[in-house]
Design an enzyme around this catalytic site. Structure first.
Site, PDB file in Angstrom:
ATOM      1  N   ASP A 178     -11.267  -5.379   3.545  1.00  8.02           N
ATOM      2  CA  ASP A 178     -12.303  -4.376   3.266  1.00  8.02           C
ATOM      3  C   ASP A 178     -13.697  -4.937   3.520  1.00  8.02           C
ATOM      4  O   ASP A 178     -14.590  -4.238   4.009  1.00  8.02           O
ATOM      5  CB  ASP A 178     -12.196  -3.902   1.812  1.00  8.02           C
ATOM      6  CG  ASP A 178     -11.062  -2.920   1.601  1.00  8.02           C
ATOM      7  OD1 ASP A 178     -10.604  -2.328   2.590  1.00  8.02           O
ATOM      8  OD2 ASP A 178     -10.629  -2.753   0.448  1.00  8.02           O
ATOM      9  N   GLY A 221      -9.604 -14.795 -13.006  1.00  9.40           N
ATOM     10  CA  GLY A 221      -8.473 -13.893 -12.927  1.00  9.40           C
ATOM     11  C   GLY A 221      -7.902 -13.554 -14.282  1.00  9.40           C
ATOM     12  O   GLY A 221      -8.495 -13.845 -15.333  1.00  9.40           O
ATOM     13  N   HIS A 222      -6.722 -12.950 -14.270  1.00 10.93           N
ATOM     14  CA  HIS A 222      -6.074 -12.504 -15.498  1.00 10.93           C
ATOM     15  C   HIS A 222      -4.578 -12.419 -15.243  1.00 10.93           C
ATOM     16  O   HIS A 222      -4.144 -12.137 -14.123  1.00 10.93           O
ATOM     17  CB  HIS A 222      -6.617 -11.123 -15.897  1.00 10.93           C
ATOM     18  CG  HIS A 222      -6.049 -10.601 -17.187  1.00 10.93           C
ATOM     19  ND1 HIS A 222      -6.483 -11.021 -18.407  1.00 10.93           N
ATOM     20  CD2 HIS A 222      -5.067  -9.695 -17.423  1.00 10.93           C
ATOM     21  CE1 HIS A 222      -5.807 -10.399 -19.359  1.00 10.93           C
ATOM     22  NE2 HIS A 222      -4.938  -9.588 -18.789  1.00 10.93           N
ATOM     23  N   ASP A 236     -15.241   1.306   2.404  1.00 10.81           N
ATOM     24  CA  ASP A 236     -14.252   0.268   2.124  1.00 10.81           C
ATOM     25  C   ASP A 236     -14.695  -0.641   0.986  1.00 10.81           C
ATOM     26  O   ASP A 236     -13.862  -1.198   0.271  1.00 10.81           O
ATOM     27  CB  ASP A 236     -13.967  -0.554   3.386  1.00 10.81           C
ATOM     28  CG  ASP A 236     -13.204   0.245   4.421  1.00 10.81           C
ATOM     29  OD1 ASP A 236     -12.188   0.857   4.057  1.00 10.81           O
ATOM     30  OD2 ASP A 236     -13.626   0.268   5.589  1.00 10.81           O
ATOM     31  N   CYS A 238       0.818  -1.214   0.000  1.00 18.67           N
ATOM     32  CA  CYS A 238       0.000   0.000   0.000  1.00 18.67           C
ATOM     33  C   CYS A 238       0.851   1.262   0.000  1.00 18.67           C
ATOM     34  O   CYS A 238       0.333   2.359  -0.171  1.00 18.67           O
ATOM     35  CB  CYS A 238      -0.953  -0.016   1.203  1.00 18.67           C
ATOM     36  SG  CYS A 238      -2.588  -0.628   0.745  1.00 18.67           S
ATOM     37  N   ASP A 277      -8.267  -4.503  -4.706  1.00 19.57           N
ATOM     38  CA  ASP A 277      -6.990  -3.943  -4.243  1.00 19.57           C
ATOM     39  C   ASP A 277      -5.899  -4.354  -5.217  1.00 19.57           C
ATOM     40  O   ASP A 277      -5.925  -5.462  -5.764  1.00 19.57           O
ATOM     41  CB  ASP A 277      -6.639  -4.433  -2.835  1.00 19.57           C
ATOM     42  CG  ASP A 277      -7.147  -3.492  -1.762  1.00 19.57           C
ATOM     43  OD1 ASP A 277      -6.624  -2.372  -1.690  1.00 19.57           O
ATOM     44  OD2 ASP A 277      -8.064  -3.890  -1.031  1.00 19.57           O
TER      45      ASP A 277
END
Length: 755
Positions: free
Chosen positions: A497, A547-548, A457, A424, A474
């Protein structure tokens, strides 16, 4: 993190941070092979240098003086460090099995792990806590520290009987050091040395034996020679002397320094081993019948000529091992042969900074006085250690790793600060985000209950009358070199979150950007990261649904999570009641720790502590606080403690509430204050302050109160609870292992007070 811009095409994995592997690590990094990725795996962050451990036990060295900080060293050299326990290896598949995590592949590997003392055949279960093995050294040090603490605290009039079993160099040295400390501090304890032979250390060096016996007698250490330990009972050792007489000797603690034994996973992995279980190697330090697996140090059986278990051999094997591993990958030279010296020099501590030469042959050092011998040994050891200690700065230096030529002209301001952090700490400033979003016209949708503009959030949408849907995403660049660990922490961070809004995670999708590499490496990296992701999702009862993947300049990960929450269980950021106490569930400091770690300036233990906290799920805390009168709940991430607290104030439309924070009560990880004092900070920390500076007093800034603006990755929850419930809430959290604390309160004035 891998700082080599070349595509990765092959993996070298070093198993264990022993004296030989540590040299391979350094030499390979200083003269790198393009496309080769180097990974060190060890179950300990700090690996002991055996030559200095006696001096450490005697109090002559600090812990850092005689330990390799493996994590920090790897960070400085741009190599991968994985903290994990090795439980097996499959040379046919070229896979390394690790405890409680995914196996790791290799193209070439080198084994240099520790050894254990040969166990006494019979011992009672009650005696286990009283036995202190000298191997592995890392575990022995913890037991030693506890023993010394117990001796300090003992106030009884009877002498505590301490036994050292085994009279090799280590056993003799430990008994001498222990008795020296007892005498110096006037503790009520005595020491006995028990061994099965007629000689100490070696039967050939008569001069050294005579001096050692003289030292032991002077220190009043009782010596039991020609004596076997048959059994360890709860409070006694069952001894058998050379005449066959059996008797019991009472003991308080028994330090076991008997012959060494090999890790069980050698035999379980079906590696070629000798009768004692040590892995067999050739004169090239190759494991017998293997072409891509090397081994060195105490854990090997050197087939051409069996060797004593002595650290000096591992040190001497380092250069040969590095040459042969390099030859394996480059195919440009032949493998070298390791030619061990027949006799090993040993310097044994016999007093306060005094040493004795022990060798089976003539040695010129014998003519030196014990004090001068210690000085020579100290110089040799410190010189060796200095080669493997990351450079430490008293303040944060302006530049690191300048490898590209400086342009003759530039448009970049001199005070430009690169966003070099991961996690982050790599987020953009809140002000930048808000200003950009405010320019957008986002259509309203009755289906969306909380969206972008509400800045909660999670987004909140209507699924049914009784169920609401939570959605969050995220994304950040890698901040740690272990891909499995990255997957775990990134997932824990994304799930947080959902927990911060009182929900339950249901599904997740993952986006991966991988460094340039060949297909084999990409498959390995995807497997490692996604194994970490799945570990946390499985524990959280959430499902991976898609996903990717893509290729880029560095490893980064994005995770989108969908969850559910009942309408009456939604927790929002809004504060509701003055007098409520502000509670934080995790320490602050991950931002500055990993900013320093990327510059190889964070102690490995500090990084371990931060990682342990980041792996802790906020689900536990959320499930506990639901039972209390909670308001203003959020998780602390990239905008820092004060940035997220400010978001809580922004939810109050009448601007009637504020917060007061006692800075001294904010829990910090050990060592964080020192990093702040040296000038280390996460890339976004300054932006976090700038975003809030207009609502803060002049004295509240990122220099005076740096912990307020430090970005957190997988940080804790911040929430308020009524003052009458605070004590019970904290008690309930502590009961479940959540070390929460009060850091301030909600006030009835629209302001932020920091004191």
């Amino acid at each position: 993190m891998n700082k080599n811009s070349a595509p990765i095409v092959s993996d070298l994995v070093l198993l264990g941070g022993g004296h030989a592997n540590i040299q391979v690590l350094k030499m390979m990094a200083m003269n790198p092979i393009g496309g080769l990725r180097i990974t060190l795996i060890s179950d300990q962050t700090h690996s002991p240098y055996s030559g200095m451990i006696p001096g450490y036990l005697a109090g002559f060295y600090a812990y850092e003086d005689c330990h390799f900080d493996l994590r920090r060293l790897c960070e400085e050299l741009g190599l991968r460090f994985i903290k994990a326990k090795i439980i097996g290896i499959d040379p046919q598949r070229k896979k390394i099995q690790l405890e409680n995590r995914a196996e790791i592949g290799y193209d070439c590997a080198s084994i240099n792990v520790g050894i254990e003392p040969k166990s006494i055949e019979k011992f009672s279960q009650e005696s286990v806590l009283k036995i202190i093995p000298l191997k592995p050294i890392s575990q022995f040090i913890a037991h030693w520290d506890q023993l010394i603490s117990d001796l300090k605290d003992y106030k009884g009039s009877d002498f505590l009987p301490l036994a050292v079993v085994g009279a090799g160099a280590a056993g003799v040295e430990i008994s001498i050091i222990l008795k020296l400390l007892i005498n110096q501090n006037k503790w009520n304890a005595n020491v006995s040395l028990i061994h099965r032979h007629d000689y100490l250390v070696s039967e050939k060096d008569h001069q050294a034996r005579k001096q050692l016996l003289k030292t032991l007698k002077k220190l009043a250490i009782k010596v039991y020679k020609n004596t076997d330990v048959l059994e360890v009972q709860e409070n006694a050792l069952v001894l058998k002397d050379d005449k066959g007489l059996i008797r019991n000797e009472i003991f308080y603690r028994a330090l076991i320094a008997t012959q060494a034994s090999a890790p069980l996973w050698f035999k379980n992995s079906k590696l070629p081993v000798n009768q004692e279980g040590f892995v067999k190697v050739t004169e090239k330090l190759l494991v017998e019948n293997e072409k891509a697996l090397f081994a060195a140090g105490d854990c090997i059986h050197f087939s051409p000529l069996p060797l004593k278990k002595a650290g000096v051999y591992a040190v001497r094997q380092g250069m040969i091992l590095e040459h042969n591993i390099r030859a394996f990958f480059t195919r440009k030279s032949t493998l070298k042969t390791f030619h061990p010296k027949k006799n090993v020099l040993s310097l044994i501590t016999i007093g306060d900074r005094k040493a004795l030469v022990h060798q089976d042959s003539i040695c010129i050092l014998r003519w030196l006085s014990p004090s001068l011998l210690w000085t020579v040994k100290d110089w040799i050891d410190r010189r060796f250690m200095s080669r493997f200690q990351a450079k430490t700065f008293s303040i944060k230096p302006l530049h690191f790793n300048k490898v590209m030529p400086v342009p003759k002209s530039t448009l970049v301001p001199e005070d430009w600060q690169d966003n070099t952090c991961g996690g982050c700490g790599s987020k953009l400033a809140a002000s930048t985000l808000i200003q950009s979003l405010n320019k957008l016209t986002i259509p309203q949708d009755d289906f969306v209950l909380l969206g972008v503009k509400e800045a909660e959030d999670c987004a909140l949408t209507q699924v049914s009358e009784h169920t609401l849907c939570l959605q969050t995403i995220d994304q950040f660049r890698s901040f740690i070199s272990d891909p499995y660990l990255l997957g775990q922490i990134a997932t824990q961070h994304a799930l947080s979150d959902v927990y911060a809004m009182g929900g339950v995670a249901k599904t997740a999708q993952v986006g991966l950007t991988l460094c340039a590499a060949n297909g084999k490496i990409h498959r390995e990296d995807i497997f490692q990261v996604m194994s970490g992701v799945l570990d946390i999702l499985t524990k959280s009862a959430a499902s991976l649904v898609g996903g990717h993947t893509g290729e880029g300049s560095e490893l980064s990960i994005a995770i989108a999570v969908q969850g559910e929450v009942a309408p009456k269980q939604v927790l929002r950021k809004q504060l509701t009641q003055p007098g409520n106490q502000l509670i934080l569930t995790k320490p602050i400091g991950t931002g500055v720790i990993f900013a320093a770690n990327m510059l190889a300036q964070a102690n490995g233990k500090l990084v371990d502590e931060a990682l342990s906290s980041m792996l802790q799920s906020n689900k536990i805390a959320m499930e506990i606080i639901r039972a209390f009168d909670i308001s203003g709940c959020t998780d602390i991430t990239g905008f820092g403690l004060l940035g997220h607290a400010f978001e809580m104030l922004g939810k109050n439309s009448d601007n009637a509430l504020g917060i007061k924070i006692d800075y001294k009560t904010i829990p910090l990880f050990d060592g964080v204050s020192e990093l702040f004092e040296k000038g280390y900070f996460a890339s976004i920390a300054g932006n976090n302050y700038e975003t809030l500076s207009s609502v803060l007093g002049a004295e509240v800034n990122n220099q005076n109160f740096p912990a307020l603006f430090d970005p957190q990755t997988s940080g804790g929850l911040l929430f308020s609870v009524s003052s009458v419930q605070t004590k019970d809430c904290l008690k309930a959290l502590y009961k479940k292992g959540v070390k929460a604390c009060v850091i301030g309160e909600v006030i009835d004035k629209n302001q932020i007070i920091i004191f």
